[in-house]
Design a protein around this motif. Structure first.
Motif, PDB file in Angstrom:
ATOM      1  N   PRO A 370       0.768  -1.322   0.086  1.00  0.00           N
ATOM      2  CA  PRO A 370      -0.022   0.052  -0.131  1.00  0.00           C
ATOM      3  C   PRO A 370       0.950   1.211   0.066  1.00  0.00           C
ATOM      4  O   PRO A 370       0.250   2.316   0.088  1.00  0.00           O
ATOM      5  CB  PRO A 370      -0.655  -0.029   1.356  1.00  0.00           C
ATOM      6  N   ARG A 371       2.074   1.093  -0.106  1.00  0.00           N
ATOM      7  CA  ARG A 371       3.025   2.219  -0.035  1.00  0.00           C
ATOM      8  C   ARG A 371       2.944   3.254  -1.263  1.00  0.00           C
ATOM      9  O   ARG A 371       3.527   4.255  -1.358  1.00  0.00           O
ATOM     10  CB  ARG A 371       4.549   1.916   0.448  1.00  0.00           C
ATOM     11  N   VAL A 372       2.680   2.814  -2.365  1.00  0.00           N
ATOM     12  CA  VAL A 372       2.310   3.405  -3.483  1.00  0.00           C
ATOM     13  C   VAL A 372       3.653   4.003  -4.173  1.00  0.00           C
ATOM     14  O   VAL A 372       3.795   5.280  -4.366  1.00  0.00           O
ATOM     15  CB  VAL A 372       1.495   4.729  -3.423  1.00  0.00           C
ATOM     16  N   GLU A 373       4.534   3.255  -4.023  1.00  0.00           N
ATOM     17  CA  GLU A 373       5.906   3.458  -4.563  1.00  0.00           C
ATOM     18  C   GLU A 373       6.197   2.966  -6.136  1.00  0.00           C
ATOM     19  O   GLU A 373       5.790   1.827  -6.407  1.00  0.00           O
ATOM     20  CB  GLU A 373       7.004   2.897  -3.615  1.00  0.00           C
ATOM     21  N   VAL A 374       7.111   3.649  -6.824  1.00  0.00           N
ATOM     22  CA  VAL A 374       7.468   3.501  -8.226  1.00  0.00           C
ATOM     23  C   VAL A 374       8.840   3.240  -8.195  1.00  0.00           C
ATOM     24  O   VAL A 374       9.619   4.131  -7.693  1.00  0.00           O
ATOM     25  CB  VAL A 374       6.890   4.475  -9.260  1.00  0.00           C
ATOM     26  N   PRO A 375       9.597   2.110  -8.563  1.00  0.00           N
ATOM     27  CA  PRO A 375      10.858   1.964  -8.555  1.00  0.00           C
ATOM     28  C   PRO A 375      11.481   2.676  -9.872  1.00  0.00           C
ATOM     29  O   PRO A 375      10.718   3.149 -10.596  1.00  0.00           O
ATOM     30  CB  PRO A 375      11.093   0.500  -9.022  1.00  0.00           C
ATOM     31  N   ILE A 402       6.058 -10.566 -14.337  1.00  0.00           N
ATOM     32  CA  ILE A 402       4.513 -10.608 -14.392  1.00  0.00           C
ATOM     33  C   ILE A 402       4.166  -9.375 -13.431  1.00  0.00           C
ATOM     34  O   ILE A 402       4.236  -9.196 -12.226  1.00  0.00           O
ATOM     35  CB  ILE A 402       4.115 -11.908 -13.455  1.00  0.00           C
ATOM     36  N   LEU A 403       3.435  -8.470 -13.973  1.00  0.00           N
ATOM     37  CA  LEU A 403       3.389  -7.142 -13.714  1.00  0.00           C
ATOM     38  C   LEU A 403       1.837  -7.081 -13.110  1.00  0.00           C
ATOM     39  O   LEU A 403       1.023  -7.026 -13.899  1.00  0.00           O
ATOM     40  CB  LEU A 403       3.536  -6.063 -14.502  1.00  0.00           C
ATOM     41  N   ASP A 404       1.566  -6.858 -11.870  1.00  0.00           N
ATOM     42  CA  ASP A 404       0.217  -6.605 -11.453  1.00  0.00           C
ATOM     43  C   ASP A 404       0.124  -4.959 -11.478  1.00  0.00           C
ATOM     44  O   ASP A 404       0.512  -4.471 -10.687  1.00  0.00           O
ATOM     45  CB  ASP A 404       0.037  -6.901  -9.991  1.00  0.00           C
ATOM     46  N   GLN A 405      -0.837  -4.715 -12.705  1.00  0.00           N
ATOM     47  CA  GLN A 405      -0.903  -3.157 -12.992  1.00  0.00           C
ATOM     48  C   GLN A 405      -2.264  -2.732 -12.590  1.00  0.00           C
ATOM     49  O   GLN A 405      -2.697  -1.549 -13.167  1.00  0.00           O
ATOM     50  CB  GLN A 405      -0.663  -3.170 -14.524  1.00  0.00           C
ATOM     51  N   THR A 406      -2.750  -3.115 -11.548  1.00  0.00           N
ATOM     52  CA  THR A 406      -4.275  -2.880 -11.288  1.00  0.00           C
ATOM     53  C   THR A 406      -4.334  -1.258 -10.592  1.00  0.00           C
ATOM     54  O   THR A 406      -5.340  -0.615 -11.086  1.00  0.00           O
ATOM     55  CB  THR A 406      -4.638  -3.712 -10.140  1.00  0.00           C
ATOM     56  N   PHE A 407      -3.396  -0.948 -10.029  1.00  0.00           N
ATOM     57  CA  PHE A 407      -3.272   0.355  -9.599  1.00  0.00           C
ATOM     58  C   PHE A 407      -3.297   1.425 -10.610  1.00  0.00           C
ATOM     59  O   PHE A 407      -4.055   2.332 -10.671  1.00  0.00           O
ATOM     60  CB  PHE A 407      -2.158   0.595  -8.644  1.00  0.00           C
ATOM     61  N   CYS A 408      -2.504   0.951 -11.782  1.00  0.00           N
ATOM     62  CA  CYS A 408      -2.413   2.219 -12.813  1.00  0.00           C
ATOM     63  C   CYS A 408      -2.268   1.441 -14.310  1.00  0.00           C
ATOM     64  O   CYS A 408      -1.291   1.182 -14.992  1.00  0.00           O
ATOM     65  CB  CYS A 408      -0.906   2.832 -12.764  1.00  0.00           C
ATOM     66  N   PRO A 409      -3.508   1.015 -14.590  1.00  0.00           N
ATOM     67  CA  PRO A 409      -3.756   0.068 -15.757  1.00  0.00           C
ATOM     68  C   PRO A 409      -3.407   1.061 -17.372  1.00  0.00           C
ATOM     69  O   PRO A 409      -3.310   0.364 -18.217  1.00  0.00           O
ATOM     70  CB  PRO A 409      -5.032  -0.578 -15.662  1.00  0.00           C
ATOM     71  N   ASN A 410      -3.503   2.275 -16.820  1.00  0.00           N
ATOM     72  CA  ASN A 410      -3.224   3.032 -17.973  1.00  0.00           C
ATOM     73  C   ASN A 410      -1.866   3.374 -18.348  1.00  0.00           C
ATOM     74  O   ASN A 410      -1.656   3.992 -19.675  1.00  0.00           O
ATOM     75  CB  ASN A 410      -4.054   4.475 -17.809  1.00  0.00           C
ATOM     76  N   LEU A 518       6.440  11.698 -10.762  1.00  0.00           N
ATOM     77  CA  LEU A 518       5.682  10.647 -11.496  1.00  0.00           C
ATOM     78  C   LEU A 518       4.419  10.738 -12.022  1.00  0.00           C
ATOM     79  O   LEU A 518       4.293  10.021 -13.049  1.00  0.00           O
ATOM     80  CB  LEU A 518       5.586   9.458 -10.073  1.00  0.00           C
ATOM     81  N   ALA A 519       3.412  11.408 -11.538  1.00  0.00           N
ATOM     82  CA  ALA A 519       1.975  11.664 -12.089  1.00  0.00           C
ATOM     83  C   ALA A 519       2.265  12.133 -13.580  1.00  0.00           C
ATOM     84  O   ALA A 519       1.677  11.786 -14.428  1.00  0.00           O
ATOM     85  CB  ALA A 519       1.440  12.840 -11.089  1.00  0.00           C
ATOM     86  N   ALA A 520       3.402  13.035 -13.762  1.00  0.00           N
ATOM     87  CA  ALA A 520       3.630  13.419 -15.135  1.00  0.00           C
ATOM     88  C   ALA A 520       4.150  12.274 -16.058  1.00  0.00           C
ATOM     89  O   ALA A 520       3.975  12.691 -17.357  1.00  0.00           O
ATOM     90  CB  ALA A 520       4.653  14.646 -15.102  1.00  0.00           C
ATOM     91  N   THR A 524      -0.847   7.793 -12.232  1.00  0.00           N
ATOM     92  CA  THR A 524      -1.943   8.443 -11.811  1.00  0.00           C
ATOM     93  C   THR A 524      -2.660   7.768 -10.945  1.00  0.00           C
ATOM     94  O   THR A 524      -4.160   7.460 -11.355  1.00  0.00           O
ATOM     95  CB  THR A 524      -2.588   9.300 -12.893  1.00  0.00           C
ATOM     96  N   PRO A 525      -2.604   7.069  -9.739  1.00  0.00           N
ATOM     97  CA  PRO A 525      -3.457   6.224  -8.890  1.00  0.00           C
ATOM     98  C   PRO A 525      -4.568   7.152  -8.156  1.00  0.00           C
ATOM     99  O   PRO A 525      -4.258   8.312  -8.127  1.00  0.00           O
ATOM    100  CB  PRO A 525      -2.523   5.547  -8.078  1.00  0.00           C
ATOM    101  N   SER A 526      -5.449   6.506  -7.743  1.00  0.00           N
ATOM    102  CA  SER A 526      -6.480   7.317  -6.874  1.00  0.00           C
ATOM    103  C   SER A 526      -6.408   6.802  -5.608  1.00  0.00           C
ATOM    104  O   SER A 526      -7.438   6.695  -4.733  1.00  0.00           O
ATOM    105  CB  SER A 526      -7.702   7.171  -7.775  1.00  0.00           C
TER     106      SER A 526
END
Length: 624
Positions: A370-375, A402-410, A518-520, A524-526
């Motif tokens: 749940p830490r919402v971090e991007v390497p 194997i990438l779980d992309q559920t937070f940011c599928p876009n 990162l958002a740029a 863009t998670p919610s």
């Protein structure tokens, strides 16, 4: 011991059917439309039973009004595990067949219930025979089940339930039936699987000697497949009450083409997407497909499934469940957030796997949960691409990411020229989040060009387990996916504004969210996580204070804004705001030391943001 309902059902079936008919007329809309439910009215230890106990009270008093039905406790937190309509269906089947309700389990799949019994018997070292009339489910592949899953069984066609010789072990009887409610049980049958071409299947567990299978079979439904869907349960129950129910989902091939085209644009890939009944159904197909691929292409080598220890509990648990069944498969930990660096972790674990000359499969969420971090994605790419050697000087097997992309599928990870295009990568997402907006559980996966041969194996196991998305689920995705990216941006905008507000009014809080930079880049998670300030003289006092404060905040939000704020585990919904504590929900099966007792908040595109700010500010001024 049978309940009053179960004793009376066989004596007075018309009363039962007329009661169910009234329930269906008055049932809350959420029974059909919600994919996740409120945790504040849910007791996990009494999943299904608490709902049915109170439903039986209503039944005995012939109460069917909408208010009473709406006040029944949550049956399951995630709808893929079970839901009010699946409980109602199972309850009716139990009543008709003089069984306890817990001994009846419905599935969307017609094959996975068989696999559930085989899995249990693998550990019990117990023989299994599968008897069937007519035809087995078309996707049942005995050779693949024996070779890849490691299950053993005898298989035989019989004329009927009377044609059953004695057997030292478990007998599964499989019968395709238009009437899934009434079956012929005999002492020679341990598990009766009633399959229906449209609805799925219902498994009846027969005899006191088999009661120990109930929780294990339920857990397979929890982790590797889903319950019969609400739409199909409703259709089946309407058939019982004499209403005709046509096929759900319209033209499935047309809808599937719409979904696959949309996913090509959303993911930036050219390969064909696969659609499963849930995110975990897809993940299970990925796991078993990759194991199948390794058995064929790297015979004799060990297989290492590398998983973050604090990731989503379903992912964590499923990987360990797969490894438990197969001698050549082992799970390795990959610490990725909360002070751990994913790139360094990948470097370390792949070096270790190369030393063992094993086959590495890495599962990770980006952003992390749940830490919402991007390497650092370039460094991650380099770590995954790096050529490694085995102790004898050979070239180590390259990893599959194997990438779980559920937070940011876009976010485009896999397309030509993208950061993971040079590494064998499969990306998947849970459909109950942004893809459907919370309207169904169906998930999907896509592979990059390097993973095309792997995707063939994934598809084979998705089909084998009968875990493909239902026609109705595909119809929902076809309707919802085209607007997904716009909803993601609108939800992110709300989240960014709320995060900034929390930072202003409670600067001492620890907020985990993506940076503006990162958002740029497209992240863009919610969802964000919140560590509230604490007090106390010892670490134990501070932790206890923080946990109590978490719940005070959640209770304040859902009490003051009941139409929008829910104590719930989901996100990506069309409306409202969802609050949870990962350690008690999404990390349920995670080791205690790896759990996060923080608040996780998920915002939607459509919500009263000003009201949420107002209530949060009240909490800060009165409780902190």
């Amino acid at each position: 011991m049978h309940t009053a309902f179960e004793r009376s059902a066989t004596l007075n079936g018309n009363t039962m059917i007329s009661y169910v008919e009234k329930v269906l007329e008055n049932m809350p809309a959420d029974w059909l439309n919600l994919t996740t439910h409120r945790l504040d009215i849910y007791n996990e230890e009494q999943a299904k039973s608490q709902f049915l106990e109170q439903l039986e009270v209503l039944y005995r008093n012939n109460v069917t009004d909408k208010t009473a039905l709406n006040e029944l406790p949550t049956a399951y937190d995630y709808i893929r595990l079970g839901h009010p309509l699946s409980c109602l269906l199972e309850w009716v089947v139990a009543g008709v067949n003089d069984l306890e309700a817990k001994s009846v389990i419905s599935f969307s799949s017609k094959v996975t219930p068989i696999l559930a019994v085989l899995r249990k018997n693998l550990f019990e070292k117990k023989k299994t025979r599968i008897l069937y009339t007519g035809k087995l489910p078309s996707s049942f592949n005995a050779e693949m089940i024996r070779r890849v899953y490691g299950y053993t069984f005898d298989l035989k066609e019989v004329r009927g339930v009377e044609d059953i010789p004695a057997f030292d072990g478990s007998t599964i009887f499989v019968a395709p039936q238009e009437d899934i409610f009434t079956v012929k049980l005999s002492s020679g049958i341990d598990f009766f699987l009633s399959t229906h071409a449209q609805f799925g299947s219902v498994l009846l567990i027969n005899g006191a000697q088999n009661k120990g299978y109930v929780s294990d079979i339920q857990h397979v439904r929890r982790r590797e497949t889903i319950a019969m869907t609400p739409a199909n349960c409703l259709a089946a129950l309407r058939v019982l009450t004499g209403e005709l129910s046509g096929p759900q989902g319209g033209d499935v091939e047309v809808n599937k083409a719409v979904v696959i085209d949309a996913l090509k644009e959303i993911t930036g890939t050219e390969t064909r997407a696969l659609l499963g009944s849930s995110g975990l159904s897809v993940q299970y197909a990925i796991m078993m497909g990759l194991i199948d691929h390794a058995l064929e292409n790297h015979p004799g080598k060990d297989i290492k499934i590398i998983v973050p220890p604090n990731c989503y509990g379903g992912t964590n648990d499923q990987a360990r469940r797969v490894a438990a069944c197969l001698d050549k498969v082992e799970v390795l930990d990959l610490p990725v957030d909360g002070g751990n660096d994913m790139v360094q972790g990948v470097e370390k674990v792949l070096a270790e796997v190369a030393k063992q000359d094993a086959v590495p499969y890495i599962i990770a969420e980006i952003p992390t949960n749940p830490r919402v971090e991007v390497p650092d994605l370039i460094k991650l790419q380099e770590a995954l691409e790096k050529k490694r050697t085995t102790p004898n000087g050979g070239i180590a097997v390259d990893p599959v990411f194997i990438l779980d992309q559920t937070f940011c599928p876009n976010v485009h990870f896999l397309g030509e020229g993208e950061v993971l295009s040079t590494v064998r990568t499969i990306s998947y997402s849970s459909g109950s989040k942004f893809p459907s907006g919370g309207l169904c559980t169906a998930g999907y996966c896509v592979g990059n060009k390097l993973a095309e041969s792997l995707m063939e194996k994934v598809e084979a196991h998705l089909i084998l387990c009968d875990n493909e998305a239902t026609a109705h689920q595909v119809e929902i995705l076809a309707r919802q996916l085209p607007s997904m990216n716009q909803r993601i941006m609108a939800a992110y905008t709300n989240t960014r504004e709320f995060v900034n507000f929390v930072g202003e009014v409670l600067p001492e809080a620890q907020i985990n969210f993506v940076s503006e930079e990162l958002a740029a880049q497209g992240f863009t998670p919610s969802v964000f996580s919140l560590g509230l300030p604490t007090k106390g003289n010892t670490p134990e006092e501070k932790e206890a204070y923080k946990r109590a404060l978490n719940l005070k905040l959640i209770n304040r939000m859902i009490t003051e804004i009941p139409d929008e704020s829910k104590y719930c585990v989901s996100y990506g919904q069309l409306k409202g705001c969802y609050w949870t504590v990962p350690a008690t929900s999404t990390q349920g099966t995670t080791k205690e030391g790896d759990k996060d007792y923080i608040v996780r908040v998920a915002l939607s595109p459509d919500m009263d943001l000003d009201r949420h700010k107002e209530v949060f500010l009240q909490f800060v001024t009165t409780a902190i």
